[in-house]
Design a protein around this motif. Sequence first.
Motif, PDB file in Angstrom:
ATOM      1  N   TYR A  47       0.835  -1.206   0.000  1.00  0.00           N
ATOM      2  CA  TYR A  47       0.000   0.000   0.000  1.00  0.00           C
ATOM      3  C   TYR A  47       0.871   1.258   0.000  1.00  0.00           C
ATOM      4  N   ARG A  48       1.855   1.302   0.899  1.00  0.00           N
ATOM      5  CA  ARG A  48       2.716   2.492   0.984  1.00  0.00           C
ATOM      6  C   ARG A  48       3.532   2.696  -0.282  1.00  0.00           C
ATOM      7  N   PHE A  51       1.187   4.233  -2.733  1.00  0.00           N
ATOM      8  CA  PHE A  51       0.887   5.576  -2.243  1.00  0.00           C
ATOM      9  C   PHE A  51       2.033   6.532  -2.586  1.00  0.00           C
ATOM     10  N   SER A  62       1.313  11.525   4.367  1.00  0.00           N
ATOM     11  CA  SER A  62       0.656  11.178   5.633  1.00  0.00           C
ATOM     12  C   SER A  62       0.661   9.682   5.923  1.00  0.00           C
ATOM     13  N   ARG A  63       0.401   8.864   4.923  1.00  0.00           N
ATOM     14  CA  ARG A  63       0.351   7.419   5.146  1.00  0.00           C
ATOM     15  C   ARG A  63       1.744   6.807   5.233  1.00  0.00           C
ATOM     16  N   MET A  66       2.741   7.289   9.071  1.00  0.00           N
ATOM     17  CA  MET A  66       1.779   6.745  10.033  1.00  0.00           C
ATOM     18  C   MET A  66       2.294   5.417  10.591  1.00  0.00           C
ATOM     19  N   LEU A  71      -2.203   2.842  10.505  1.00  0.00           N
ATOM     20  CA  LEU A  71      -2.520   2.672   9.084  1.00  0.00           C
ATOM     21  C   LEU A  71      -3.374   1.431   8.869  1.00  0.00           C
TER      22      LEU A  71
END
Length: 197
Positions: A47-48, A51, A62-63, A66, A71
């Motif tokens: 996911y990161r 992102f 931001s993510r 986190m 997250l």
Amino acid sequence: MALIPVAGDTLATIVTTLEMRTRPPLRPSPGSRLRLVRWDKPALDKYRALFRRIGGPWLWFSRLVMADDALSAIVHDPGIMVYAVLDPAGIEVGMLELDSRQAGACEISYFGLIPELAGQGHGRWLMAEACARAWAKGVTRVWLHTCTLDHPSALGFYRAQGFVAVKRTIETFPDPRASGVLPPETAPQIPYLAKLG
């Protein structure tokens, strides 16, 4: 009216909140060679990575900063729908994240494609897909926000899709390039003042 100084390692942006209060009329969906794939409880590293790939040019961070448990609590929540946009070869080239945790509303939390796809009509396709999913039963408001750090056409694009601006705020935050979250050469269109000091 006064100018307020912002430190070189800090960014300031104008955030515009936009919304739709009625489902847009049905119209033919723009064609695209891309497809959406739902990521149910995505792996955080995957996911990161997506992102960062999508949002890096606009300083999305931001993510990235986190904590894993925070997250995970968001992207694994049943009220959150995360989608990857895949090209014909199966390569992830975009993302869509919808947040329907608030009754009667759906936020388009994250919406983006890699910069190489800009201007090819894929954004209209992705927004049509986002709206088709966001306007679920009982939803009376679909909303999102954009800021002056996003693509210069973002605000106009959202308005052209039927969103109406309802609020504007100013946000300041530490420049993620100054802390090393993103490399200093990221987003060259946004002055990196920390390196001048």
